[in-house]
Design a protein around this motif. Sequence first.
Motif, PDB file in Angstrom:
ATOM      1  N   PHE A  84       0.871  -1.171   0.000  1.00 43.19           N
ATOM      2  CA  PHE A  84       0.000   0.000   0.000  1.00 43.19           C
ATOM      3  C   PHE A  84       0.910   1.223   0.000  1.00 43.19           C
ATOM      4  N   ASN A  85       1.032   1.853  -1.163  1.00 37.86           N
ATOM      5  CA  ASN A  85       2.057   2.877  -1.329  1.00 37.86           C
ATOM      6  C   ASN A  85       1.774   4.158  -0.557  1.00 37.86           C
ATOM      7  N   HIS A  86       0.472   4.432  -0.332  1.00 34.59           N
ATOM      8  CA  HIS A  86       0.153   5.723   0.284  1.00 34.59           C
ATOM      9  C   HIS A  86       0.119   5.653   1.802  1.00 34.59           C
ATOM     10  N   ALA A  87       0.468   4.495   2.373  1.00 35.08           N
ATOM     11  CA  ALA A  87       0.319   4.321   3.826  1.00 35.08           C
ATOM     12  C   ALA A  87       1.030   5.421   4.607  1.00 35.08           C
ATOM     13  N   GLN A  88       2.294   5.694   4.262  1.00 37.49           N
ATOM     14  CA  GLN A  88       3.059   6.670   5.045  1.00 37.49           C
ATOM     15  C   GLN A  88       2.378   8.031   5.110  1.00 37.49           C
ATOM     16  N   SER A  89       1.968   8.517   3.935  1.00 35.84           N
ATOM     17  CA  SER A  89       1.374   9.864   3.941  1.00 35.84           C
ATOM     18  C   SER A  89       0.009   9.849   4.631  1.00 35.84           C
ATOM     19  N   LEU A  90      -0.729   8.735   4.501  1.00 35.82           N
ATOM     20  CA  LEU A  90      -2.024   8.672   5.177  1.00 35.82           C
ATOM     21  C   LEU A  90      -1.863   8.653   6.699  1.00 35.82           C
ATOM     22  N   VAL A  91      -0.825   7.950   7.178  1.00 38.07           N
ATOM     23  CA  VAL A  91      -0.587   7.932   8.627  1.00 38.07           C
ATOM     24  C   VAL A  91      -0.356   9.359   9.121  1.00 38.07           C
ATOM     25  N   VAL A  92       0.465  10.118   8.394  1.00 36.43           N
ATOM     26  CA  VAL A  92       0.723  11.498   8.797  1.00 36.43           C
ATOM     27  C   VAL A  92      -0.576  12.305   8.772  1.00 36.43           C
ATOM     28  N   LEU A  93      -1.404  12.080   7.742  1.00 32.96           N
ATOM     29  CA  LEU A  93      -2.675  12.817   7.636  1.00 32.96           C
ATOM     30  C   LEU A  93      -3.618  12.473   8.790  1.00 32.96           C
ATOM     31  N   ILE A  94      -3.577  11.224   9.240  1.00 36.98           N
ATOM     32  CA  ILE A  94      -4.451  10.826  10.346  1.00 36.98           C
ATOM     33  C   ILE A  94      -3.962  11.432  11.656  1.00 36.98           C
ATOM     34  N   LEU A  95      -2.624  11.521  11.786  1.00 36.23           N
ATOM     35  CA  LEU A  95      -2.072  12.055  13.033  1.00 36.23           C
ATOM     36  C   LEU A  95      -2.164  13.572  13.124  1.00 36.23           C
ATOM     37  N   LEU A  96      -2.187  14.221  11.969  1.00 35.29           N
ATOM     38  CA  LEU A  96      -2.100  15.674  11.937  1.00 35.29           C
ATOM     39  C   LEU A  96      -3.141  16.403  12.810  1.00 35.29           C
ATOM     40  N   PRO A  97      -4.424  16.062  12.687  1.00 30.66           N
ATOM     41  CA  PRO A  97      -5.396  16.801  13.504  1.00 30.66           C
ATOM     42  C   PRO A  97      -5.144  16.665  14.997  1.00 30.66           C
ATOM     43  N   MET A  98      -4.468  15.577  15.385  1.00 28.85           N
ATOM     44  CA  MET A  98      -4.188  15.340  16.788  1.00 28.85           C
ATOM     45  C   MET A  98      -3.319  16.446  17.384  1.00 28.85           C
ATOM     46  N   TRP A  99      -2.495  17.047  16.544  1.00 26.59           N
ATOM     47  CA  TRP A  99      -1.584  18.076  17.027  1.00 26.59           C
ATOM     48  C   TRP A  99      -2.248  19.440  17.033  1.00 26.59           C
ATOM     49  N   MET A 100      -3.447  19.492  16.521  1.00 23.32           N
ATOM     50  CA  MET A 100      -4.137  20.767  16.476  1.00 23.32           C
ATOM     51  C   MET A 100      -4.848  20.969  17.806  1.00 23.32           C
ATOM     52  N   ASN A 101      -4.836  22.187  18.260  1.00 25.64           N
ATOM     53  CA  ASN A 101      -5.482  22.551  19.512  1.00 25.64           C
ATOM     54  C   ASN A 101      -6.845  21.884  19.680  1.00 25.64           C
ATOM     55  N   LEU A 102      -7.007  21.214  20.818  1.00 24.89           N
ATOM     56  CA  LEU A 102      -8.245  20.504  21.130  1.00 24.89           C
ATOM     57  C   LEU A 102      -9.472  21.405  20.998  1.00 24.89           C
ATOM     58  N   LEU A 103      -9.297  22.631  21.425  1.00 27.96           N
ATOM     59  CA  LEU A 103     -10.398  23.574  21.391  1.00 27.96           C
ATOM     60  C   LEU A 103     -10.795  23.901  19.955  1.00 27.96           C
ATOM     61  N   LEU A 104      -9.783  24.069  19.106  1.00 27.81           N
ATOM     62  CA  LEU A 104     -10.064  24.404  17.709  1.00 27.81           C
ATOM     63  C   LEU A 104     -10.764  23.244  17.008  1.00 27.81           C
ATOM     64  N   ARG A 105     -10.301  22.012  17.299  1.00 30.99           N
ATOM     65  CA  ARG A 105     -10.939  20.845  16.687  1.00 30.99           C
ATOM     66  C   ARG A 105     -12.403  20.776  17.080  1.00 30.99           C
ATOM     67  N   THR A 106     -12.654  21.012  18.372  1.00 29.75           N
ATOM     68  CA  THR A 106     -14.018  20.920  18.858  1.00 29.75           C
ATOM     69  C   THR A 106     -14.871  22.052  18.299  1.00 29.75           C
ATOM     70  N   TYR A 107     -14.251  23.214  18.202  1.00 27.06           N
ATOM     71  CA  TYR A 107     -14.924  24.380  17.661  1.00 27.06           C
ATOM     72  C   TYR A 107     -15.334  24.119  16.215  1.00 27.06           C
ATOM     73  N   ALA A 108     -14.440  23.474  15.470  1.00 30.52           N
ATOM     74  CA  ALA A 108     -14.723  23.126  14.084  1.00 30.52           C
ATOM     75  C   ALA A 108     -15.891  22.139  14.027  1.00 30.52           C
ATOM     76  N   MET A 109     -15.882  21.176  14.924  1.00 34.55           N
ATOM     77  CA  MET A 109     -16.946  20.173  14.978  1.00 34.55           C
ATOM     78  C   MET A 109     -18.289  20.841  15.271  1.00 34.55           C
ATOM     79  N   MET A 110     -18.247  21.805  16.193  1.00 36.99           N
ATOM     80  CA  MET A 110     -19.439  22.550  16.574  1.00 36.99           C
ATOM     81  C   MET A 110     -20.078  23.217  15.362  1.00 36.99           C
ATOM     82  N   THR A 111     -19.231  23.841  14.553  1.00 40.70           N
ATOM     83  CA  THR A 111     -19.683  24.536  13.352  1.00 40.70           C
ATOM     84  C   THR A 111     -20.360  23.579  12.389  1.00 40.70           C
ATOM     85  N   LEU A 112     -19.769  22.401  12.275  1.00 37.21           N
ATOM     86  CA  LEU A 112     -20.281  21.419  11.328  1.00 37.21           C
ATOM     87  C   LEU A 112     -21.637  20.891  11.769  1.00 37.21           C
ATOM     88  N   LEU A 113     -21.781  20.622  13.060  1.00 42.17           N
ATOM     89  CA  LEU A 113     -22.973  19.923  13.552  1.00 42.17           C
ATOM     90  C   LEU A 113     -24.126  20.857  13.910  1.00 42.17           C
TER      91      LEU A 113
END
Lengths: 274, 262
Positions: A84-113
Motif C-alpha cells: 500500500f504505497n500511500h500508507a506513510q502519507s495517510l498515517v501522517v494525515l491521520i495524526l495531523l489533527p491530533m496536534w491541532m489545539n483541542l479547542l479548535l478541533r471541537t470548535y470546528a466540529m461545533m460549526t459542522l454539527l
Amino acid sequence: MKRSWYATPYALWMLLFAVVPLLFVCWYAFTTPDGAFTTANFREFAKPRYVGVILRSLKLALYCTAVCLVIGYPTAWFLAGRGFNHAQSLVVLILLPMWMNLLLRTYAMMTLLDDNGVLNAALQALGLGKIHIIGTEGAVLMGLVYNYLPFMVLPIYTVLKKMDYSVIEAAEDLGCNPLRVFTRVVIPMSVPGIVSGVTMVFMPAVTSFAISTLLSNGKLRLAGDLIDYIFNQSSNPNRWNIGSSFSLMMLVLILISIGFLRKVDPDSEGGGMW
Amino acid sequence: MVRNNRTVRSVRAVWMTLLMLFLYAPILVMIALSFNASVSRSQWTGFTLDWYVKLFHDPAILGALRTTIEVAVIATVISTVIGTLGAIGMHAMNAGMANVLINVSYLPMTTPDIVTGVSLMLMYLFCHVPLGKWTMIMAHIAFDIPYVLFSVMPKLKQMNPNLYEAALDLGCHPVKALYKVIIPEITPGIFTGALLAFTMSLDDFVISYFTSSDMYPNLSRIVYASTKLGVKPTMYALSTLMFATILILLILVNKRTKLENL
C-alpha cells in the motif's frame, strides 16, 4: 564539576512543577478547609448530582473507545497492508489533527454539527431534512471520537506493521481460510496494540474537558468539566478539597489503566506514543 | 497483510476517503467560513478577507496573541536549556539514578491535563502567587521539558562517548568540552526538541486555562470565552491562522524526524 550535575535544574524544576503540585492535590483531597484529616471529600461522589456526571463520563468514554476501535482497527489494518504505497502519507494525515489545539478541533466540529450548520445544509440540499444533533450525547460522542481516533489507529498500526508475515503464510499453507487467518492469527497478534489503543483513547476521553460543554451547549458535563465546575463554586468553602478528591480519583483511574497496559504489553510493543 | 486484489483495494479506497472526510471536513469548513462574506454558517455569499482585517484590529485578540507568543518563546528557551542540560547530566549518570529522573518526565505526559492544571493552580493559590502570565510560563516549561529531553536523549546515545573523554585528555576544560564537543553533536536533537516544545506551548489550552487568569488571556482562552457568546467569524479566521501555524511547525518537525516516531 561532574557532568551529572547538569541535571540539577531539570530535577529541581520537575520536582517543583510536576511532583509537588500533585502532592498538593493529595493533601487537599484528604483534608478539610481547616487542615484536619478527612475522607469525607470522597463521599461527595455518591451525591446524585455528581454521580450522574461520573456515570455519563464513563459511559461516553466507553462508547467512544468502542467506536474508535471499530473505525480504528480496519484503518490500521488497511494501512499496514502490503504494497500500500500511500500508507506513510495517510498515517501522517491521520495524526495531523491530533496536534491541532483541542479547542479548535471541537470548535470546528461545533460549526459542522450546528442546527444551522453545514451538515444540516447538506442534508437539506439532499432532501433528507434536518437533524438535531448539537446538544445531544450523540454530538458529544462524535466530538470525542473526532478528537481521540488517532490514538487508536497508531498503536494498532505499529503492531500490525511489525507482524511477521510468514506466520500468516504458514496459517494459509496449513489450510486456514482468510477469515480464520484474521480471527486466529492477526487479531491475537495485535492484542498489545489494541490494549494500547484502548487505554490511549479511554484515558483522555474519560478526563476530557470542554469538549462536552461546547458540543452540548453547556448541558452535558463530563468528569473534567465537573472538576472545573467545582473549583469555580465560589460559595462552597470545601471546593478546593472536593475538587482535589475528584482530581485524585481521576489520576488513580489513569494510573490503574497504565498499570494494566504495562501488564498486558510490558515491552510497549503497541508503540505507545509517549 | 491485505492481499492486493481489486475488492480489497476498492473497499480500502472508500474507507480511507470516508475517514479523511470525517477528519478534515470540520477543519476545511472552518477555513472556508473564515473567508465567507456572510455571518451564516451554511450560506456562501462570497469571498472576503474582512474577518482577518477585523481580527488584526481587535485589541483583545492582539493582546492574547502577544501573550501566547511571549509565553511560548520564553517557555521554549528555558525548557530547551533545562531539558538539554538534564539529558547531558542523566547521560553521564549511572543507569538507576537516570531512570528515576527519566520517569519523572513521564509524569506530566501521563497525568491528565486537567489534573496537571488543577494541581499547579492549587500550588500557586496555596503559595499566594497571583495567577497570570508567569504562572502560565512556569507550567508550560514543566510540560515542555520532557519533549526536549526525549528529543536530545537519543542523540546523546548515538554519540561516540570517547569524543568527550578525548577532549578532556587533551586538556579541554569540562565546560568548554560541553559546548565545543557535546552540543555540536546533539544540535539536531536540541532543535527538534525546541520546535516540539514551541508547538506544545502554542497548542495548549487546558493547562493554560487553569494556571492563568482572564487578565492575561492567551488565544485558546479567547476562543473558549467566545464560544459562550456564540460563534463569530473572526474566531474562524483566528482558528485558521492558528491551524496554519501549527501545520507549518509540524512540517518543520516532521522534516527532522518522523511524526509517528514521537
